[in-house]
Design an enzyme around this catalytic site. Sequence first.
Site, short mmCIF file in Angstrom:
data_model
loop_
_atom_site.label_atom_id
_atom_site.label_comp_id
_atom_site.label_asym_id
_atom_site.label_seq_id
_atom_site.Cartn_x
_atom_site.Cartn_y
_atom_site.Cartn_z
N GLU A 111 0.86 -1.18 0.00
CA GLU A 111 0.00 0.00 0.00
C GLU A 111 0.89 1.22 0.00
O GLU A 111 2.06 1.15 0.35
CB GLU A 111 -0.85 0.04 1.28
CG GLU A 111 -1.82 -1.09 1.42
CD GLU A 111 -2.33 -1.20 2.87
OE1 GLU A 111 -2.49 -0.17 3.54
OE2 GLU A 111 -2.53 -2.34 3.30
N LYS A 113 2.18 4.70 1.59
CA LYS A 113 2.24 5.26 2.93
C LYS A 113 1.79 6.72 2.83
O LYS A 113 2.53 7.59 2.35
CB LYS A 113 3.67 5.16 3.47
CG LYS A 113 3.79 5.51 4.94
CD LYS A 113 5.15 5.05 5.46
CE LYS A 113 5.26 5.21 6.97
NZ LYS A 113 5.25 6.60 7.42
N ASP A 115 0.91 10.39 3.84
CA ASP A 115 1.60 11.27 4.77
C ASP A 115 0.64 12.28 5.37
O ASP A 115 0.36 13.32 4.78
CB ASP A 115 2.75 11.97 4.02
CG ASP A 115 3.81 12.45 4.98
OD1 ASP A 115 3.73 12.10 6.17
OD2 ASP A 115 4.71 13.17 4.54
N TYR A 222 -6.75 2.05 6.18
CA TYR A 222 -5.93 0.91 5.75
C TYR A 222 -5.95 -0.30 6.67
O TYR A 222 -5.35 -1.32 6.35
CB TYR A 222 -4.48 1.34 5.53
CG TYR A 222 -3.89 2.11 6.68
CD1 TYR A 222 -3.52 1.47 7.84
CD2 TYR A 222 -3.71 3.49 6.59
CE1 TYR A 222 -3.00 2.17 8.91
CE2 TYR A 222 -3.19 4.21 7.65
CZ TYR A 222 -2.84 3.54 8.81
OH TYR A 222 -2.34 4.24 9.85
N LYS A 309 10.79 3.62 2.63
CA LYS A 309 10.73 5.07 2.47
C LYS A 309 11.21 5.52 1.09
O LYS A 309 12.25 5.07 0.62
CB LYS A 309 11.61 5.75 3.54
CG LYS A 309 11.05 5.61 4.94
CD LYS A 309 9.93 6.62 5.18
CE LYS A 309 9.44 6.58 6.60
NZ LYS A 309 9.51 7.80 7.32
N CYS A 403 12.54 49.19 1.52
CA CYS A 403 11.71 48.55 0.50
C CYS A 403 12.38 48.61 -0.86
O CYS A 403 12.81 49.68 -1.29
CB CYS A 403 10.35 49.24 0.45
SG CYS A 403 9.29 48.59 -0.84
N CYS A 406 10.05 51.06 -3.12
CA CYS A 406 9.81 52.48 -2.84
C CYS A 406 10.80 53.07 -1.86
O CYS A 406 10.67 54.22 -1.46
CB CYS A 406 8.38 52.68 -2.34
SG CYS A 406 8.13 52.10 -0.66
N CYS A 421 6.71 46.76 4.40
CA CYS A 421 6.90 48.12 3.92
C CYS A 421 5.66 48.90 4.36
O CYS A 421 4.56 48.56 3.96
CB CYS A 421 7.04 48.16 2.40
SG CYS A 421 6.86 49.84 1.75
N CYS A 427 3.59 52.72 -2.31
CA CYS A 427 4.48 51.66 -2.77
C CYS A 427 3.82 50.93 -3.95
O CYS A 427 2.75 50.34 -3.79
CB CYS A 427 4.74 50.71 -1.59
SG CYS A 427 5.89 49.39 -1.94
P1 AMP Z 1 5.93 6.10 11.34
O1 AMP Z 1 5.15 7.33 11.70
O2 AMP Z 1 7.10 6.37 10.46
O3 AMP Z 1 6.21 5.24 12.53
O4 AMP Z 1 4.98 5.24 10.40
C1 AMP Z 1 3.82 4.66 10.91
C2 AMP Z 1 2.65 5.43 10.43
O5 AMP Z 1 2.47 5.34 9.03
C3 AMP Z 1 1.39 4.86 10.97
O6 AMP Z 1 1.09 5.36 12.25
C4 AMP Z 1 0.36 5.32 9.99
O7 AMP Z 1 -0.24 6.50 10.45
C5 AMP Z 1 1.13 5.68 8.75
N1 AMP Z 1 0.64 5.03 7.54
C6 AMP Z 1 0.38 5.68 6.38
N2 AMP Z 1 -0.08 4.86 5.44
C7 AMP Z 1 -0.14 3.63 5.99
C8 AMP Z 1 -0.54 2.36 5.50
N3 AMP Z 1 -0.97 2.18 4.25
N4 AMP Z 1 -0.48 1.32 6.36
C9 AMP Z 1 -0.05 1.49 7.63
N5 AMP Z 1 0.35 2.66 8.14
C10 AMP Z 1 0.33 3.74 7.34
ZN ZN Z 2 7.53 49.85 -0.48
#
Ligand code: AMP
Ligand code: ZN
Length: 664
Positions: A111, A113, A115, A222, A309, A403, A406, A421, A427
């Site tokens: 899957e 990851k 962010d 997930y 990663k 500035c 101006c 400014c 300006c």
């Molecule tokens: P870390 O924060 O580096 O420890 O990574 C773990 C975190 O990755 C978990 O707490 C999840 O919030 C996040 N995460 C994002 N996508 C996934 C996924 N597909 N499966 C499991 N964890 C995930």
């Molecule tokens: Zn200015």
Amino acid sequence: MQIKNKIKALREELREHNYNYYILDNPTITDYEFDMKLEELQKLEVEHPEFYDATSPTLRVGGAITKNFETVAHEYRMYSLDNSYNREDLQDWEKRIQRILGDVQVVYTCELKYDGASISLTYEEGKLVRAITRGDGFQGDNVTANVKTIKSVPLQLKGDYPPKFDIRGEIILTLEGFAKMNQERIANGEEPYMNPRNTASGSLKLQDSTLVAQRPLDCLLYSIVGPNLNLETQFDMLEKARSWGFKVPKVAALCRSTDEVLRFVEHWDGNRHDLPYETDGVVVKVNSLRHQDELGHTAKAPRWAMAYKFKAEQAATVLNEITYQVGRTGAITPVANLQPVLLAGTTVKRASLHNADQIAKLDIRERDTVFVEKGGEIIPKIIAVDFTKRPLDSRPTKYITHCPECQTELIRKEGEAQHFCPNDTGCPPQITGRIQHFISRKAMDIEGLGGETVELLFKEGLVANYADLYALTKEQITPLERMAEKSAENLINGVEASKEIPFERVLFALGIRYVGETVAKKLAKAYRSIDALIAASVDELVAVDEIGERIAESVVQFFSNTENLTIVDRLKSYGLQFSLSEEQLQGQSEILKGKSFVVSGVFETLERNALKKLIEDNGGKVSSSISSKTTFLVAGDKMGPSKRTKAENLGVPIISEQEFLAMV
Ligand code: AMP
Ligand code: ZN
């Protein structure tokens, strides 16, 4: 019975439309039709409080305020993930797994990851009952009220869901949603947010859920945990969750070997920028849940899962020059002009340096070799200087004191990161920036006039402020460069047509610092005309719901400037809308005029916001804290005891929801 069924049918229909829109990304009705149905349901729910349902689609707009987020223990611990960065790491992991499982074929689910901010949602009998942040993995914060406003989190499930389970996922902001939020912030003269992830996790901790509802948050799921789930594999789990109405991205794939896993990783490492959200890697999971059980956990992470990663995309290049931009509000932004370099599929020539502190922190200087990184930020950022390549005669960067446009001396207010400014009326980029904001789509929406034309008109001495637009004649414009009779005509017509733009947008167009679209609407509604607003003091302004001191001071400052007042007077004389129209005033009354209310607790019939709206629509004021000026405290269930004591001490009458409704 009739009404009950009607309400039920509407809720089901709206749920389905929500699902089509937010999960399938495939709406079958227009936004307008949706709003109409939602309004109809809202009305019925207000009239028939006996049919209240905590999972009604009307509750998506928020309203609840959380002062302190309660700490709640996770029923099932939320583990972290071990990280891997290359083929060897993955192969080592595979060996460890095989040692425990023995000689069996191991299949993996890969899957992405996502962010964002991790979340655990608890469902009972198909209803969302709790949302808790990851916290330290053992316990987190209860952010249910805020999470309920996220449209892709189902409040009511469908299909064959188990009676009780937790589901884990990630709350994210899409890149598009994030960019939009930042555009609005910039338009309001606020500093943009740094990246989607921090903004998403920050959003979960906002006290006012109405604000959370306005953010384009999304929730990707997930993992399901709980008793008697009747599931066999990770991949099934994803499909099941999807079938119950959760948003589960379809990119997951089954892989039968490390090679296949690496191919998945490579593919997404190369294509992740086409995804609508940020990812920072791939999560590889042993597919069989029986195998997962057998493998178990270490103190920190499951043995059956591994994060791989992505490499952050970085490039080294030379910083040629630091230049400084002046925004519409006078804010100065230092910009790094780079030797062009290819990064994440685009050529990067410039990067924002944010402010003087950032420059000092990086100790960045012209002619330095720097590392540029493209993370979630739309604009690439400079993460470090390669000091080994610094020229010997290099000198520390001196931040500008005046500035660049101006030559006025810059100021920096206590506690603010940015220099400004102060020459707002003299300006050039501030002048044209204000006019450009004035004519923009969400403000006066003047057709036939664009940003470049504004600069041209300013250069030619035809406009020095936005009121001058209304004095332009065709004869003045036609002879200008790139202007023909037709375009001059369009411009004049566009300016003329803008006289019909409603008051709240005119107010937004004025470009008062911190008065964005939403604030402008609030102020227009509370004051109804520009004259009333001009007369308002800081104290009166902060009494308006959601208007804080910073906004109040900015408004008062704007109208205490005689130049601004002259411009407003001129705009009035040209016939712009400076008060709410008859139509907008309908459904409103003045019965509560002069009365100030504090609303506290949980209410039966109305959501807190609907209650506040009712007060404002009837001329009353809503304030957040009790003072001697409070006329009534409207008390709901679970009101804090300190509010009650304060009201009693100050002799403020406490009334119930029913007593209040009787007033209006
Ligand atoms: P870390 O924060 O580096 O420890 O990574 C773990 C975190 O990755 C978990 O707490 C999840 O919030 C996040 N995460 C994002 N996508 C996934 C996924 N597909 N499966 C499991 N964890 C995930
Ligand atoms: Zn200015």
